[in-house]
Enzyme design. Sequence first.
Site, PDB file in Angstrom:
ATOM      1  N   GLU A 297      66.451  90.147  72.204  1.00 31.94           N
ATOM      2  CA  GLU A 297      67.290  88.955  72.244  1.00 31.94           C
ATOM      3  C   GLU A 297      67.518  88.342  70.855  1.00 31.94           C
ATOM      4  OE1 GLU A 297      65.733  86.354  75.261  1.00 31.94           O
ATOM      5  OE2 GLU A 297      66.317  87.733  76.846  1.00 31.94           O
ATOM      6  N   GLU A 417      66.031  93.852  80.631  1.00 31.29           N
ATOM      7  CA  GLU A 417      65.406  92.843  81.484  1.00 31.29           C
ATOM      8  C   GLU A 417      66.425  92.431  82.535  1.00 31.29           C
ATOM      9  OE1 GLU A 417      63.984  89.414  79.389  1.00 31.29           O
ATOM     10  OE2 GLU A 417      62.970  90.595  77.831  1.00 31.29           O
TER      11      GLU A 417
END
Length: 685
Positions: A297, A417
């Site tokens: 991220e 994810e």
Amino acid sequence: MRGFRWRVGLVMGGAVALLGGLFVGAATGAAAAAGCRVAYAVQSQWSGGFTANVTVTNLGDPINGWRLGWTFPSGQTVTQAWSATVTASGSQVTAVNVGYNAAIATNASVSFGFNGAWTGSNAAPTSFTLNGTACTGNVPSPTPTTSPPSTPPPAGNAMAAVAAMQPGWNLGNSLDATGADETSWGNPRVTEALLEGIKAQGFKSIRIPVTWGQHQGAAPNYAIEAAYLNRVKEVVDWALADGFYVMINVHHDSWQWMAAMPGDRATVLARYNAIWTQVAGAFRGSSAKLVFESVNEPQFTGSSGDAQNATLLGELNTSFRTIVRNSGGGNATRLLVLPTLHTSADQARLDELAATFTAMNDPSLIATVHYYGYWPFSVNIAGGTHFDATAQKDMTDTFDRVYNTFVARGIPVIIGEYGLLGFDRHTGTIEQGEKLKFFELFGYQARTKRVTTMLWDNGQHFGRTSLQWSDPELTAQIKSSWTTRSGTASTDQVFNAKASAITSKTITLNPNGATFSALRQGSTDLVRGTDYTLAGDQLTLTAAALTRLTGSRAYGVNAVLSARFSTGVPWRLNIITYDVPVLQNATGTTSSFAIGTAFRGDQLATMEANYADGSNAGPQNWTPYKEFDRTFAPDYTAGTIKLTSDFFAEVNDNARVTLKFHFWSGAVLTYYVTRSGSNVTGSLT
């Protein structure tokens, strides 16, 4: 705790009924043997309009270029289409491939969707033609076109390797914890038994997030503590020995110190390069099943905007690849995973990463994004209580963008994810049935778009010591979605008011291409025509059956039924007795305020908050509907609804706030609260 999430979207209120049907037949292309399956599903319907999805599966020889035809039996019309060019002449409809989905390999599928209009009725078409040949129902044995990949796939065959990684699981909140030890976020030390337990559940790959910063020395060497690097290697080696594909990364460092790169580029880059130099060296001799992910991220604070963000991420990804490739050993061809900014699947972010892939021209690269759903649904805010048409479209659009940008070009994708953001607090933030529908569609999209997925699990799903699932029903749905579709319904709750006579109740089934087979209580089938009726997708429970099932009509769940379909897991139906909940006057403080509540078998769905002038009160004042758990939370055991300090922190002093509590039965109760300094009073009037 996973760091920050960036999710945006608009809200569409209300639940949408789901319909569906399956039609199986044969079709031929210009050079294709007969054999295809067509699934036509009306995903949502409203007065005068509907949204449909059509999936064509080729069971014969490969097809390059397709034309699907059908006749609308009720005079429906197509108003908008995507992933196909759709034209019509009267009730005759033709859908033609677009450029990226012209080819359909043996046993592969393509999907397209459309919005339509209807009057009177919306009956589904019952026959199709493919490339001019009528579907006849023939399903011949397909002719193999390629040999199955070896295990592991040959070096350089990134698509095959990523396919072999499906399904995947995250070892979250352990080695990525930002404290001094892997137990600092509450999970026990990772054990071989845990990894073996996950292997037994059918997972083929494990993503092991690793946060390095707190185990890294000072400049200029930024040395990683030997004990910590050895511990990471120990866990990785256990997983490799179990036969897993394993992905390791640079995890929470992304927001802890890497985010400062716009203002301190040299320091961040030096520190980041030092991590990958040491990690690449430590694992250069490891199995080819070990995969490196550059950063989790990625995000930047204080940048000038998208252009600088893209430049900085491109620099990190390029430096990562150069360091790993130059470190020798197996790293010369090791699979490397590169993320988009924020691991977002927005088209602009995908395009930025695609440009990086083009520049690198490396066949052993994998793209990654994350998916936590349409934000209002994912956290239960802004009235997003249902997995409705808007939430569904957010998901299907995401998979379409990822497929079109990468997979269709031969670049594999891993959703590193996935889950729901409401899980950050607990898995009850989202109503169970709506949650199951999310994961059912997610698995189907992943299969049809050939994307590998890795379930985010911070210890709340698979017990780290019990080695048991906390929600077996959710897990069964996820596992089933790896191979097939499951039927669902418009609800999993059938409410009967105790204060009223019991009447028949109707729910809408969504077979998702399967066929309804039975309605069962335990091991006993209910009697069709007596206990229930089925008209199309409308399942009606008779008053007599509901009277028998509710028994003495105690509040709560009186009986559990399961709707069985030809494929997938059953759909649970709770038969519930309730009365309208009763609220009490209350006093408290901004840090401790709870409304006494007799729930009487009902459950809370959401809460609205407004001032007297109609403006929205409390946090996120762009919507009257507040965030579940973050601002309010029911406690069914204690018999209270708690309003949190987060809620009162953004409520005007001495202003009366009107609350509306929406319950799953459909009941809506009005309540009033006034904050005066740190004191709060609540009343029914």
